[in-house]
Design an enzyme around this catalytic site. Structure first.
Site, PDB file in Angstrom:
ATOM      1  N   TYR A 187      -5.378  11.428  63.581  1.00 19.08           N
ATOM      2  CA  TYR A 187      -6.390  12.307  64.215  1.00 19.08           C
ATOM      3  C   TYR A 187      -5.737  13.484  64.841  1.00 19.08           C
ATOM      4  O   TYR A 187      -6.642  14.473  64.683  1.00 19.08           O
ATOM      5  CB  TYR A 187      -7.362  11.506  65.185  1.00 19.08           C
ATOM      6  N   ASN A 218     -17.826   3.289  64.009  1.00 17.24           N
ATOM      7  CA  ASN A 218     -18.703   3.383  62.861  1.00 17.24           C
ATOM      8  C   ASN A 218     -19.778   2.578  63.510  1.00 17.24           C
ATOM      9  O   ASN A 218     -19.957   1.857  64.476  1.00 17.24           O
ATOM     10  CB  ASN A 218     -17.849   2.664  61.735  1.00 17.24           C
ATOM     11  N   HIS A 229     -15.721  11.355  56.147  1.00 14.37           N
ATOM     12  CA  HIS A 229     -16.449  11.793  57.217  1.00 14.37           C
ATOM     13  C   HIS A 229     -17.102  12.970  57.127  1.00 14.37           C
ATOM     14  O   HIS A 229     -17.383  13.900  58.185  1.00 14.37           O
ATOM     15  CB  HIS A 229     -16.404  11.223  58.669  1.00 14.37           C
TER      16      HIS A 229
HETATM   17 FE1  HDE Z   1     -11.050   7.582  60.374  1.00 18.23          FE
HETATM   18  N1  HDE Z   1     -10.545   9.449  60.089  1.00 18.23           N
HETATM   19  N2  HDE Z   1      -9.465   6.842  60.030  1.00 18.23           N
HETATM   20  N3  HDE Z   1     -11.828   5.940  60.849  1.00 18.23           N
HETATM   21  N4  HDE Z   1     -12.810   8.375  61.330  1.00 18.23           N
HETATM   22  C1  HDE Z   1     -11.182  10.364  60.338  1.00 18.23           C
HETATM   23  O1  HDE Z   1     -10.337  12.712  61.153  1.00 18.23           O
HETATM   24  C2  HDE Z   1      -8.268   7.460  59.485  1.00 18.23           C
HETATM   25  C3  HDE Z   1     -11.227   4.623  60.558  1.00 18.23           C
HETATM   26  C4  HDE Z   1     -14.068   7.751  61.824  1.00 18.23           C
HETATM   27  O2  HDE Z   1     -17.074  12.891  63.563  1.00 18.23           O
HETATM   28  C5  HDE Z   1     -10.302  11.874  60.027  1.00 18.23           C
HETATM   29  O3  HDE Z   1     -11.177  14.578  62.020  1.00 18.23           O
HETATM   30  C6  HDE Z   1      -7.268   6.771  59.501  1.00 18.23           C
HETATM   31  C7  HDE Z   1     -11.802   3.655  61.266  1.00 18.23           C
HETATM   32  C8  HDE Z   1     -14.946   8.593  62.289  1.00 18.23           C
HETATM   33  O4  HDE Z   1     -15.536  14.129  63.188  1.00 18.23           O
HETATM   34  C9  HDE Z   1      -8.909  11.229  59.823  1.00 18.23           C
HETATM   35  C10 HDE Z   1      -7.733   5.442  59.486  1.00 18.23           C
HETATM   36  C11 HDE Z   1     -12.910   3.926  61.909  1.00 18.23           C
HETATM   37  C12 HDE Z   1     -14.470   9.891  61.728  1.00 18.23           C
HETATM   38  C13 HDE Z   1      -9.175   9.855  59.862  1.00 18.23           C
HETATM   39  C14 HDE Z   1      -8.992   5.412  59.678  1.00 18.23           C
HETATM   40  C15 HDE Z   1     -12.984   5.500  61.569  1.00 18.23           C
HETATM   41  C16 HDE Z   1     -13.137   9.640  61.003  1.00 18.23           C
HETATM   42  C17 HDE Z   1     -11.022  12.702  58.891  1.00 18.23           C
HETATM   43  C18 HDE Z   1      -7.139   3.852  58.975  1.00 18.23           C
HETATM   44  C19 HDE Z   1     -14.030   3.269  62.821  1.00 18.23           C
HETATM   45  C20 HDE Z   1     -15.434  11.136  61.790  1.00 18.23           C
HETATM   46  C21 HDE Z   1     -11.228  14.050  59.523  1.00 18.23           C
HETATM   47  C22 HDE Z   1      -6.165   3.569  59.883  1.00 18.23           C
HETATM   48  C23 HDE Z   1     -13.473   2.789  63.645  1.00 18.23           C
HETATM   49  C24 HDE Z   1     -15.309  11.736  63.076  1.00 18.23           C
HETATM   50  C25 HDE Z   1     -10.958  13.701  60.930  1.00 18.23           C
HETATM   51  C26 HDE Z   1     -16.048  12.843  63.119  1.00 18.23           C
HETATM   52  C27 HDE Z   1     -12.375  10.737  60.629  1.00 18.23           C
HETATM   53  C28 HDE Z   1      -8.180   8.795  59.481  1.00 18.23           C
HETATM   54  C29 HDE Z   1      -9.816   4.340  59.726  1.00 18.23           C
HETATM   55  C30 HDE Z   1     -13.824   6.136  62.044  1.00 18.23           C
HETATM   56  C31 HDE Z   1      -8.137  11.653  58.476  1.00 18.23           C
HETATM   57  C32 HDE Z   1      -5.709   7.153  58.954  1.00 18.23           C
HETATM   58  C33 HDE Z   1     -11.357   1.802  61.294  1.00 18.23           C
HETATM   59  C34 HDE Z   1     -16.199   8.179  62.778  1.00 18.23           C
HETATM   60  O5  HDE Z   1      -8.003  11.481  60.912  1.00 18.23           O
END
Ligand code: HDE
Length: 702
Positions: free
Chosen positions: A374, A160, A87
């Site tokens: 996060y 999402n 993202h």
């Molecule tokens: Fe994320 N995801 N994610 N994700 N995600 C990040 O956090 C992570 C997942 C989502 O505009 C990171 O600050 C893991 C699902 C959005 O700043 C990180 C897993 C969904 C955003 C991270 C998921 C998301 C992130 C990268 C699997 C939808 C952007 C930088 C378990 C429900 C937020 C950060 C923004 C961002 C980890 C799966 C949505 C690395 C470990 C499912 C919208 O923390």
């Protein structure tokens, strides 16, 4: 020139230059608003010369003593922070959430107690795979992250635009992300899933097939952030004052309806305007057209959850809205752009673990893993445990705790007590009644690395999504899969994707196999649970079955030349304003053109800079006298040919007919003659259909 630059400081030329920059006599510049502020160092020291570093002679070495120079360069060298690992490319806006009515029956969260209550909000939309500088129209999931600054602390719904996910257990996330991002040895392709590593991983990960249906559908190429849904994805809990639990799924529904672009269009938008989505949000908010979403909740209890043959803890599954209609509980309005992109949009830190009392987690293993990730990621990106001191991340309610010190501490507890309990009668204390309490769930089971049997059906909902689509949308899914797999260089991986498709829909698998030119059909993939062929279609899953039926919020591209019919142009503008739509004028030259009545038409774009992919529909209003020149411009031909190929509505005056012919336009009911001003409102009314997909078989978009 060279001679002048080599003059020593203090010569006439240098003093003259400096005077120009600082104003006569070395005084501060006067502007209409008064004197400009004095330039200082970060330490507040006044700066006398910001044009020349301190030197020993005009052509001599720079003195290390130049603290202003060193501070300026030092700070510049450190301007970047690590981009988000996923993202990375995103765009945000401020706004508010307004609660419709009290939800006290379900939750004690303060934000849901009073009808009409407004809570400040910040939202960041993003693509997932691309780097920070990649283009907006990647075929990708979009992030839809909402930060609500509630009276009980920040609540982040980090969702999402697609309600399911690729994987079931957070431990697979690094693999999944590695596979989709650029391949590590060659560092390409960027912001694209169309490559071997991604499809290799998918072909070995059957649980991803439901999500694959979504990301190969038009959902992955939205027309703008304003026309996307948002989903919390996981099942969460609401807890009321009596600690009674209700399961909940969060949905954001765009007021203007859903809309996507065609893939061929997306590819061209990326070249014409890589910032298409962010520009759209910026322009609509600046114009006072504030995008709005309704928060809708699917609420259910344990008995209801148990009635499904899938598990509500499995993030690869959704609950069809026909089975459990969502209820509307509030609206989110975005009405202000950040003052500064970096300070706000780049530094905002969303965290799934930010929930207020009255909202709680479920055991979804993806959500559990995210609750670790996060917080951890903020240290990497923002560099300090004190990232909550950054204004965009700070709560807007009173807050008190004993956390102190660390890098960049902006505020520390005052007074003697920096611990509790203490005998000084100082500092905050916890409250069992007001504080966050987890739902009391009795957990038992073997300590082992397990995947529940209830997570094993990977195909039934993938099939449900596919059969719920309109035939046009089904065609797009087949075309997307064919395109993506055509970029996969290893034939066996292509075949390995057709196998699971056979478990979803035979016709789809055949179309893709045929599109790829497979010599033989592979066998269906082994399925842990056979696909349920009796799943009912869910119309709510289709974009086209739920069209908005209006052109509000959309944009018409109007092609004009010298001599354009002024009355028709004005009538079109009025009809668009009435429909809540906008327009851009495209002319051979950006300076504009003289209309038939002698008035001047201001243009927004020249033809070569504004291909029709930037508009939802087009109107061709050239004058006859200008046609000879216009017909010579290949960009004018492409403007029309693309609008036609992308199944857009085309309005045209008689004079434009040769251009239609040159562009290969065959007449159909969405190619609409505009004889005079009185045809304008009827034309704009037709635009509410957004696209004329019946044309698609003829234009073979691919
Ligand atoms: Fe994320 N995801 N994610 N994700 N995600 C990040 O956090 C992570 C997942 C989502 O505009 C990171 O600050 C893991 C699902 C959005 O700043 C990180 C897993 C969904 C955003 C991270 C998921 C998301 C992130 C990268 C699997 C939808 C952007 C930088 C378990 C429900 C937020 C950060 C923004 C961002 C980890 C799966 C949505 C690395 C470990 C499912 C919208 O923390």
């Amino acid at each position: 020139m060279a001679k002048q630059a080599s003059k020593p400081a203090g010569t006439a030329a240098t003093i003259h230059d400096q005077k120009l920059l600082r104003g006569e006599g070395g005084e501060l510049h006067q502007t209409a608003a008064g004197p400009t502020p004095l330039l200082t160092t970060a330490q507040g020291g006044p700066v006398s010369d910001d044009q020349n570093s301190l030197k020993i002679g005009a052509r001599g070495p720079t003195a290390l003593e130049d603290f202003h120079f060193r501070e300026k360069i030092f700070h510049f060298d450190h301007e970047r922070i690590p981009e988000r690992v996923v993202h990375a490319r995103g765009y945000g806006a401020h706004g508010y959430f307004e609660t419709y009515e009290s939800l006290a029956k379900y939750t004690r969260a303060d934000i849901f107690q009073r009808a009409g209550e407004k809570t400040p909000a910040f939202v960041r939309f993003s693509t997932v795979a691309g780097n920070k500088g990649s283009f907006d129209l990647a075929r990708d999931v979009r992030g839809f992250a909402v930060k609500l600054y509630t009276q009980e602390g920040n609540w982040d719904i980090v969702g999402n635009n697609i309600p399911v996910f690729f994987i079931q257990d957070a431990i697979k996330f690094p693999d999944m992300v590695h596979a989709v991002k650029e391949e590590p040895d060659r560092a390409f392709p960027q912001a694209q899933s169309a490559h071997d590593n991604f499809w290799d991983f998918i072909s070995l990960t059957p649980e991803s097939m439901h999500m694959i249906m979504w990301v190969m559908s038009d959902r992955a190429i939205p027309r703008s952030f304003r026309f996307m849904e948002g989903f919390g994805v996981h099942t969460f809990r609401l807890l009321n004052a009596k600690d009674e639990s209700t399961f909940v799924k969060f949905h954001w529904k765009p007021k203007l309806g859903l809309q996507s672009v065609a893939w061929n269009e997306a590819v061209k938008i990326n070249g014409a305007d890589p910032d298409f989505h962010r520009r759209d949000l910026w322009e609509s908010i600046q114009a006072g057209n504030f995008p709005e979403w309704e928060l809708q909740l699917q609420l259910f209890d344990q008995a209801f959850a148990d009635s499904f043959d899938f598990d509500v803890l499995d993030a690869t599954k959704l609950i069809p809205e026909e089975i459990l209609p969502p209820i509307a509980v509030g609206r989110l309005v975005l009405d202000r752009m950040p003052d500064n992109f970096f300070a706000e949009t780049e530094q905002v830190a969303f965290m799934t673990q930010n929930v207020p009392p009255g909202v709680d987690f479920s055991n979804d293993p993806l959500l559990q893993g995210r609750n670790f990730s996060y917080l951890d990621t903020q240290i990497k990106r923002l560099g300090s445990t004190n990232f909550t001191h950054i204004p965009i991340n700070a709560p807007k309610c009173p807050f008190h705790h004993f956390q102190q010190d660390g890098h960049m501490a902006m505020r520390n507890p005052v007074g003697r007590a920096n611990y509790q309990p203490n005998s000084w009668d100082e500092g905050p204390r916890e409250s069992p009644s007001k504080g966050f309490r987890s739902f009391t769930e009795v957990e038992a089971g073997p300590k082992a690395r397990l995947r529940s049997e209830t997570f094993a059906d990977h195909y039934s909902q993938a099939r449900q999504f596919y059969i719920s689509q309109d035939p046009v949308e089904q065609g797009h899914i087949a075309a997307a899969l064919t395109f993506e797999l055509s970029k996969v260089q290893t034939p066996v991986i292509r075949e390995r994707i057709v196998s699971p498709l056979l478990n979803i829909d035979d016709g789809l698998a055949r179309k893709v196999a045929d599109g790829l030119g497979l010599k033989a059909m592979p066998n269906p993939a082994d399925a842990a649970v056979p696909t349920r062929r009796d799943v009912a279609a869910s119309d709510a899953l289709s974009i086209l079955k739920n069209g908005p039926g209006r052109f509000e919020g959309r944009k018409l591209g109007i092609l004009v030349t010298e001599g354009t019919d002024a009355a028709l142009l004005n009538a079109l503008k009025q009809a668009l304003a009435k429909a809540g739509a906008s327009f851009e004028i495209i002319a051979p030259k950006v300076g504009g053109a003289k209309a038939s009545d002698g008035s001047w038409i201001e243009a927004h774009q020249m033809i070569a800079g504004a291909p029709s992919v930037l508009y939802d529909a087009v109107a061709l209003l050239p004058a006859k006298a200008a046609m000879a020149d216009l017909l010579k411009e290949s960009t004018a031909r492409d403007f029309v040919a693309d609008a036609f190929a992308h199944c857009k509505f085309i309005g045209f005056v008689e004079a434009a007919a040769p251009l239609l012919t040159k562009a290969g336009v065959a007449e159909d009911e969405a190619v609409i003659a505009l004889a005079s001003a009185k045809d304008a409102s009827g034309f704009v009314a037709r635009l509410g259909d957004l696209r004329f997909w019946a044309r698609e078989p003829k234009v073979k978009l691919g």
